[in-house]
Scaffold this motif. Structure first.
Motif, PDB file in Angstrom:
ATOM      1  N   TYR A  48      21.178 -27.019 -46.202  1.00 24.22           N
ATOM      2  CA  TYR A  48      20.797 -26.793 -47.697  1.00 24.22           C
ATOM      3  C   TYR A  48      21.889 -27.613 -48.354  1.00 24.22           C
ATOM      4  O   TYR A  48      22.722 -28.085 -48.058  1.00 24.22           O
ATOM      5  CB  TYR A  48      20.657 -25.417 -47.820  1.00 24.22           C
ATOM      6  N   THR A  73      14.908 -30.024 -56.849  1.00 19.72           N
ATOM      7  CA  THR A  73      13.842 -29.338 -56.959  1.00 19.72           C
ATOM      8  C   THR A  73      12.593 -30.061 -56.804  1.00 19.72           C
ATOM      9  O   THR A  73      11.513 -29.356 -56.566  1.00 19.72           O
ATOM     10  CB  THR A  73      14.140 -28.440 -58.035  1.00 19.72           C
ATOM     11  N   TYR A  75      11.950 -32.654 -55.084  1.00 15.50           N
ATOM     12  CA  TYR A  75      11.440 -33.003 -53.642  1.00 15.50           C
ATOM     13  C   TYR A  75      11.382 -31.764 -52.857  1.00 15.50           C
ATOM     14  O   TYR A  75      12.471 -31.187 -52.657  1.00 15.50           O
ATOM     15  CB  TYR A  75      12.390 -34.098 -53.053  1.00 15.50           C
ATOM     16  N   SER A  76      10.341 -31.489 -51.997  1.00 20.70           N
ATOM     17  CA  SER A  76      10.090 -30.450 -51.218  1.00 20.70           C
ATOM     18  C   SER A  76      10.960 -30.478 -50.127  1.00 20.70           C
ATOM     19  O   SER A  76      11.323 -29.330 -49.384  1.00 20.70           O
ATOM     20  CB  SER A  76       8.559 -30.122 -51.019  1.00 20.70           C
ATOM     21  N   HIS A  77      11.593 -31.227 -49.693  1.00 22.81           N
ATOM     22  CA  HIS A  77      12.481 -31.527 -48.538  1.00 22.81           C
ATOM     23  C   HIS A  77      13.816 -31.129 -48.603  1.00 22.81           C
ATOM     24  O   HIS A  77      14.432 -30.211 -47.741  1.00 22.81           O
ATOM     25  CB  HIS A  77      12.663 -33.035 -47.939  1.00 22.81           C
ATOM     26  N   ASN A  79      16.550 -27.851 -49.950  1.00 23.87           N
ATOM     27  CA  ASN A  79      16.574 -26.586 -50.017  1.00 23.87           C
ATOM     28  C   ASN A  79      17.671 -26.047 -50.589  1.00 23.87           C
ATOM     29  O   ASN A  79      18.713 -26.697 -50.371  1.00 23.87           O
ATOM     30  CB  ASN A  79      16.654 -25.980 -48.562  1.00 23.87           C
ATOM     31  N   ARG A  83      18.212 -21.992 -44.656  1.00 24.90           N
ATOM     32  CA  ARG A  83      16.978 -21.563 -44.217  1.00 24.90           C
ATOM     33  C   ARG A  83      17.243 -20.876 -42.944  1.00 24.90           C
ATOM     34  O   ARG A  83      18.309 -21.075 -42.334  1.00 24.90           O
ATOM     35  CB  ARG A  83      16.018 -22.923 -43.886  1.00 24.90           C
ATOM     36  N   ARG A  89       5.463 -21.714 -40.691  1.00 23.60           N
ATOM     37  CA  ARG A  89       4.636 -22.398 -41.847  1.00 23.60           C
ATOM     38  C   ARG A  89       3.289 -21.772 -41.677  1.00 23.60           C
ATOM     39  O   ARG A  89       2.630 -22.051 -40.389  1.00 23.60           O
ATOM     40  CB  ARG A  89       4.497 -23.738 -41.607  1.00 23.60           C
ATOM     41  N   GLY A 117       8.848 -18.919 -49.127  1.00 21.93           N
ATOM     42  CA  GLY A 117      10.172 -19.552 -49.519  1.00 21.93           C
ATOM     43  C   GLY A 117      11.276 -18.983 -49.522  1.00 21.93           C
ATOM     44  O   GLY A 117      12.500 -19.648 -49.798  1.00 21.93           O
ATOM     45  N   GLU A 128       7.047 -20.127 -44.945  1.00 24.71           N
ATOM     46  CA  GLU A 128       6.488 -21.329 -46.156  1.00 24.71           C
ATOM     47  C   GLU A 128       5.121 -21.397 -46.010  1.00 24.71           C
ATOM     48  O   GLU A 128       4.657 -20.885 -44.972  1.00 24.71           O
ATOM     49  CB  GLU A 128       7.029 -22.650 -45.692  1.00 24.71           C
ATOM     50  N   ALA A 130       1.873 -23.809 -46.461  1.00 23.38           N
ATOM     51  CA  ALA A 130       1.615 -25.407 -46.403  1.00 23.38           C
ATOM     52  C   ALA A 130       0.347 -25.418 -46.906  1.00 23.38           C
ATOM     53  O   ALA A 130      -0.488 -24.551 -46.794  1.00 23.38           O
ATOM     54  CB  ALA A 130       1.931 -25.844 -45.014  1.00 23.38           C
ATOM     55  N   ARG A 131       0.004 -26.586 -47.449  1.00 26.03           N
ATOM     56  CA  ARG A 131      -1.084 -26.929 -48.079  1.00 26.03           C
ATOM     57  C   ARG A 131      -2.073 -27.356 -46.869  1.00 26.03           C
ATOM     58  O   ARG A 131      -3.276 -27.157 -46.851  1.00 26.03           O
ATOM     59  CB  ARG A 131      -1.089 -28.201 -48.924  1.00 26.03           C
TER      60      ARG A 131
END
Length: 169
Positions: A48, A73, A75-77, A79, A83, A89, A117, A128, A130-131
């Protein structure tokens, strides 16, 4: 500085990693578009982006902390918190959502006593939303690492978690 960025326990190993971040920051600062690759490198070192590492980048590259934080913040990659050992997910895409994935997500959060999150207190699981995970025919699904669990109902959550020895009710 934002309180959303987690601090790092300063151990000898982490100090060595921070020294490496300092060197990478100094070496990178004159290259065009260096910030994102530098953040990737830092995340690969720590898992992270700890507060101390971002502060070093700020000091050595003269990029403002707000700009670094904006990139981290956006870019979702990236952290800003450690983690878990296992990343769970839950798909909230249309097919999964219609078939009850929100109930599965709610059950996971309840069982693991954490939020979407976030990471469990023991550091074992991160949850997480996920879409779309691309397995609509198995809806609703969740993944733990690379393992896919499909055609789920919320009652399946405990059975799935029990597959992981570290999980204790």
């Amino acid at each position: 500085m934002s309180t959303n960025i987690k601090s790092l326990e300063i151990t000898k190993e982490n100090q060595e990693k921070l020294d490496k971040v300092r060197g990478l920051s100094i070496d990178s600062k004159n290259q065009e578009g260096f910030l994102i690759p530098l953040l990737h490198e830092i995340q690969s070192l720590f898992g992270y982006l700890p507060q101390e590492s971002l502060q070093i980048v700020c000091e050595e590259t003269k990029i403002s902390m707000s700009e670094i934080y904006s990139v981290a913040t956006f870019y979702s990659h990236f952290n800003l918190e450690p983690r878990g050992e296992y990343i769970i997910r839950v798909c909230l895409g249309t097919a999964c959502y219609v078939k009850g994935s929100q109930d599965i997500l709610d059950k996971l959060c309840s069982e693991l006593k954490t939020e979407v999150g976030k990471t469990t207190a023991d550091g074992k699981f991160s949850i997480e939303a996920a879409r779309c995970l691309g397995a609509c025919g198995l809806a609703p699904i969740l993944t733990i690492g690379e393992k896919v669990y499909g055609r789920l109902v919320s009652d399946d959550v405990l059975r799935i978690l029990k597959n992981y020895e570290e999980y204790n009710e």
